[in-house]
Write a protein that holds these residues in place. Structure first.
Motif, mmCIF file in Angstrom:
data_model
loop_
_atom_site.group_PDB
_atom_site.id
_atom_site.type_symbol
_atom_site.label_atom_id
_atom_site.label_comp_id
_atom_site.label_asym_id
_atom_site.label_seq_id
_atom_site.Cartn_x
_atom_site.Cartn_y
_atom_site.Cartn_z
ATOM 1 N N UNK A 65 1.851 -8.516 -4.108
ATOM 2 C CA UNK A 65 0.599 -7.756 -3.299
ATOM 3 C C UNK A 65 0.633 -6.954 -2.344
ATOM 4 N N UNK A 66 1.910 -6.021 -1.467
ATOM 5 C CA UNK A 66 2.796 -5.870 -0.808
ATOM 6 C C UNK A 66 2.710 -4.713 -1.455
ATOM 7 N N UNK A 67 3.194 -4.927 -2.423
ATOM 8 C CA UNK A 67 3.695 -3.345 -3.554
ATOM 9 C C UNK A 67 2.846 -3.130 -3.689
ATOM 10 N N UNK A 68 1.880 -3.322 -4.197
ATOM 11 C CA UNK A 68 0.851 -2.368 -5.400
ATOM 12 C C UNK A 68 -0.192 -1.578 -4.281
ATOM 13 N N UNK A 69 0.142 -1.853 -2.482
ATOM 14 C CA UNK A 69 -0.533 -1.023 -1.845
ATOM 15 C C UNK A 69 -0.441 0.398 -1.992
ATOM 16 N N UNK A 70 0.808 0.823 -2.121
ATOM 17 C CA UNK A 70 1.571 2.009 -2.173
ATOM 18 C C UNK A 70 1.256 2.805 -3.706
ATOM 19 N N UNK A 71 0.863 1.883 -4.294
ATOM 20 C CA UNK A 71 0.286 2.149 -6.073
ATOM 21 C C UNK A 71 -1.317 2.163 -5.799
ATOM 22 N N UNK A 72 -1.564 1.334 -5.197
ATOM 23 C CA UNK A 72 -3.074 1.622 -4.987
ATOM 24 C C UNK A 72 -4.167 2.864 -3.935
ATOM 25 N N UNK A 73 -2.751 2.893 -3.266
ATOM 26 C CA UNK A 73 -3.060 4.304 -2.611
ATOM 27 C C UNK A 73 -3.063 5.236 -3.092
ATOM 28 N N UNK A 74 -1.776 5.161 -3.876
ATOM 29 C CA UNK A 74 -1.661 6.940 -4.308
ATOM 30 C C UNK A 74 -3.186 7.001 -5.757
ATOM 31 N N UNK A 75 -3.696 6.349 -6.434
ATOM 32 C CA UNK A 75 -4.169 5.873 -7.315
ATOM 33 C C UNK A 75 -5.647 5.890 -6.878
ATOM 34 N N UNK A 76 -5.980 5.872 -5.189
ATOM 35 C CA UNK A 76 -7.103 6.419 -4.222
ATOM 36 C C UNK A 76 -7.039 7.837 -4.278
ATOM 37 N N UNK A 77 -5.936 8.258 -3.830
ATOM 38 C CA UNK A 77 -5.739 9.717 -3.365
ATOM 39 C C UNK A 77 -5.724 10.545 -4.826
ATOM 40 N N UNK A 78 -5.752 10.224 -6.010
ATOM 41 C CA UNK A 78 -5.591 10.716 -6.969
ATOM 42 C C UNK A 78 -7.118 11.443 -7.576
ATOM 43 N N UNK A 79 -8.159 9.905 -7.298
ATOM 44 C CA UNK A 79 -9.018 9.880 -7.594
ATOM 45 C C UNK A 79 -10.109 10.721 -6.455
ATOM 46 N N UNK A 80 -9.516 10.834 -5.649
ATOM 47 C CA UNK A 80 -10.440 11.855 -4.445
ATOM 48 C C UNK A 80 -9.942 12.836 -4.854
ATOM 49 N N UNK A 81 -8.910 13.097 -4.950
ATOM 50 C CA UNK A 81 -9.081 14.931 -5.257
ATOM 51 C C UNK A 81 -9.347 15.331 -6.295
ATOM 52 N N UNK A 82 -9.702 14.091 -7.212
ATOM 53 C CA UNK A 82 -9.769 14.683 -8.729
ATOM 54 C C UNK A 82 -11.859 14.866 -8.647
ATOM 55 N N UNK A 83 -11.910 13.995 -7.718
ATOM 56 C CA UNK A 83 -13.583 14.562 -7.361
ATOM 57 C C UNK A 83 -13.658 15.953 -6.391
ATOM 58 N N UNK A 84 -12.201 15.861 -5.651
ATOM 59 C CA UNK A 84 -13.171 17.024 -4.940
ATOM 60 C C UNK A 84 -13.136 18.227 -5.726
ATOM 61 N N UNK A 85 -11.955 18.276 -6.967
ATOM 62 C CA UNK A 85 -12.155 19.756 -7.557
ATOM 63 C C UNK A 85 -13.513 19.868 -8.403
ATOM 64 N N UNK A 86 -13.125 18.503 -9.196
ATOM 65 C CA UNK A 86 -14.744 18.159 -10.368
ATOM 66 C C UNK A 86 -15.791 18.811 -9.897
ATOM 67 N N UNK A 87 -16.012 18.632 -8.494
ATOM 68 C CA UNK A 87 -17.580 19.599 -8.109
ATOM 69 C C UNK A 87 -17.252 20.883 -6.724
ATOM 70 N N UNK A 88 -16.131 21.201 -6.779
ATOM 71 C CA UNK A 88 -15.537 22.056 -5.825
ATOM 72 C C UNK A 88 -15.230 23.113 -6.478
ATOM 73 N N UNK A 89 -14.202 22.667 -7.325
ATOM 74 C CA UNK A 89 -13.299 24.250 -8.042
ATOM 75 C C UNK A 89 -12.257 24.280 -6.927
ATOM 76 N N UNK A 90 -11.641 23.791 -6.154
ATOM 77 C CA UNK A 90 -11.597 24.566 -4.638
ATOM 78 C C UNK A 90 -9.568 24.599 -5.160
ATOM 79 N N UNK A 91 -9.328 24.945 -3.841
ATOM 80 C CA UNK A 91 -7.555 25.002 -3.567
ATOM 81 C C UNK A 91 -6.515 23.978 -3.885
ATOM 82 N N UNK A 92 -7.242 23.266 -4.410
ATOM 83 C CA UNK A 92 -6.256 21.925 -4.915
ATOM 84 C C UNK A 92 -6.220 21.858 -6.030
#
Length: 480
Positions: free
Chosen positions: A12-39
């Protein structure tokens, strides 16, 4: 037993980084989809593919009436069958000077009979990479001064209009008893919906386009394709090699279709060619383009040109009955990248892939001259000179040109002067990001006196700046 528990916890501990990375990708993609901005360039560099617009879905003739309600329980009803928006009274802006006087101007560059009259409201189709951010900021400034109502989605993610999803993402209503005055955000053009929100009887429909090669080069660099191709071909690759490599990796136009995405035919995408072409299944690409140009002729009253920006704004000012001081703008960013010439072969390749954009530009460039002729070439030339001198004086007062400020996308600007920070806050307003100003206008439209924050917010953006601009305008202080 203990060893199994330890092993389970370790997994379970080894899964934490993978979950964090997945969350980060989702947040970045959502930001770009709505704002189409710097990232966005980062995502392009990672090879992620996405569309600027959600799936196209046109309303049918049998669509039921919809209710656009706001947080304060006021409503703005739109009857989708009769194509009428119901409003009751004129707003504050209609009481300003002589802007509301209607003067007939004969039909210009349009395929259908009729007249083009001075109108108080307008729809500006904000096309990508056509120098529109500075223009939109001056529209927002006008809106602050005249208490205009903007077509904006409710909620925090409101920088782009998705009118085909308005039932899921309702619009922020105009001030009570008033109507929408201005639409100027990015979004695909859906005429049958626009007619209900911004009736053509009272609204000027306009947009701005850019020469095909210049437009593609700007998008190619800004949205990250150039960066991605340099990673593939090497840092020493020429611009000709980068563009040729990119375009040759994509399917060319066929007899029936052409690409529509961030880089290729993106002006056509913004203007609604995707949905329009789908309405002509089996037709040739040439027939689709020809019909689309006739469609735009009927819908658009004025098509401005990026490479004649100042002159375009003077024309717009004439049709709206504004003053020259109403169209003064500041250039938000100036690119530091050196100008690089492309070969004629590469320019021809760009035009071939961007065939729809190229036809749009070639179609409306001569019509721009018809507007100039109709309004009087000498008259426009005289106003243009006066406007450019006014804008230059305003810029010199707004900026401290001894202080260069580095901005994103390898661009620069100048620092705002003391005068621009304290005396005329229009300077500060015009230099703000249009993403920020969209939120500012939504807050102001929701609560003109700042008595009620938008739900979920505890404070207001740029409140002191906005209140000072409104006060100066109401007291008749020279806006420039």
């Amino acid at each position: 037993m203990m060893s199994r528990i330890v092993t389970s916890l370790h997994v379970q501990y080894r899964m934490v980084p993978l979950l964090l990375v997945a969350l980060l990708v989702v947040l970045i993609y959502g930001y770009v989809f709505f704002y189409q901005d710097p990232v966005r360039p980062v995502l392009v560099a990672w090879g992620l593919q996405y569309n600027l617009e959600p799936g196209i879905s046109l309303l049918s003739n049998n669509t039921e009436s919809r209710d656009y309600s706001t947080e304060n329980n006021t409503t703005h009803d739109i009857d989708l069958q009769s194509n009428r928006a119901y409003n009751t009274t004129e707003n504050h802006r209609s009481q300003q000077s002589d802007s509301s006087e209607s003067a007939d101007l004969t039909n210009i560059g349009k395929s259908s009979p009729g007249q083009l009259t001075k109108k108080k409201n307008f729809l500006f189709l904000k096309t990508h990479k056509c120098g529109t951010s500075s223009v939109v900021n001056l529209f927002y400034l006008f809106g602050v001064r005249h208490r205009s109502n903007f077509v904006i989605h409710r909620g925090p993610l409101n920088h782009h209009l998705h009118l085909n999803e308005v039932k899921k993402r309702p619009l922020l209503a105009p001030r009570p008893g008033q109507q929408y005055n201005i639409q100027c955000q990015h979004g695909t053009f859906y005429p049958e919906i626009e007619h209900m929100i911004m009736p053509k009887e009272t609204s000027l429909y306009t947009t701005i386009i850019r020469s095909t090669v210049s437009h593609f080069k700007s998008a190619f660099s800004f949205f990250g394709a150039e960066f991605s191709m340099r990673k593939r071909l090497g840092e020493d690759a020429s611009i000709d090699e980068l563009i040729t490599g990119y375009l040759n990796s994509k399917p060319p136009p066929t007899n029936t279709s052409a690409q529509l995405n961030t880089f290729v035919n993106s002006m056509a995408l913004d203007l609604g060619f995707g949905a329009f072409a789908k309405s002509m299944p089996g037709a040739s690409l040439e027939d689709k383009i020809t019909a689309f140009l006739a469609h735009l002729d009927r819908e658009l009253d004025l098509v401005m040109l990026t490479d004649r920006m100042d002159e375009s704004l003077v024309l717009l000012k004439e049709y709206l009955g504004w003053k020259l001081s109403d169209i003064v703008y500041l250039k938000r960013m100036v690119s530091k990248k050196p100008h690089v010439e492309m070969s004629e072969d590469v320019q021809a390749l760009i035009r071939r892939y961007n065939v729809v954009d190229d036809r749009i530009y070639e179609h409306f460039s001569p019509k721009f001259e018809q507007h100039v002729e109709r309004l009087g070439r000498e008259n426009i030339a005289k106003q243009l000179q006066e406007f450019q001198e006014m804008r230059e004086r305003f810029e010199d007062k707004c900026f401290d040109k001894d202080k260069v400020v580095k901005l994103p996308y390898n661009s620069v600007s100048w620092a705002i002067s003391d005068w621009g920070r304290t005396e005329n806050l229009a300077c500060t307003f015009l230099q703000a990001r249009d993403v920020t100003l969209t939120k500012v206008m939504a807050e102001l439209q929701h609560s003109e006196d700042y008595s009620e924050p938008i739900p979920g917010k505890r404070s207001f953006l740029m409140r002191e700046t906005v209140e000072k601009i409104k006060q100066d305008f109401d007291e008749g202080v020279d806006p420039v």
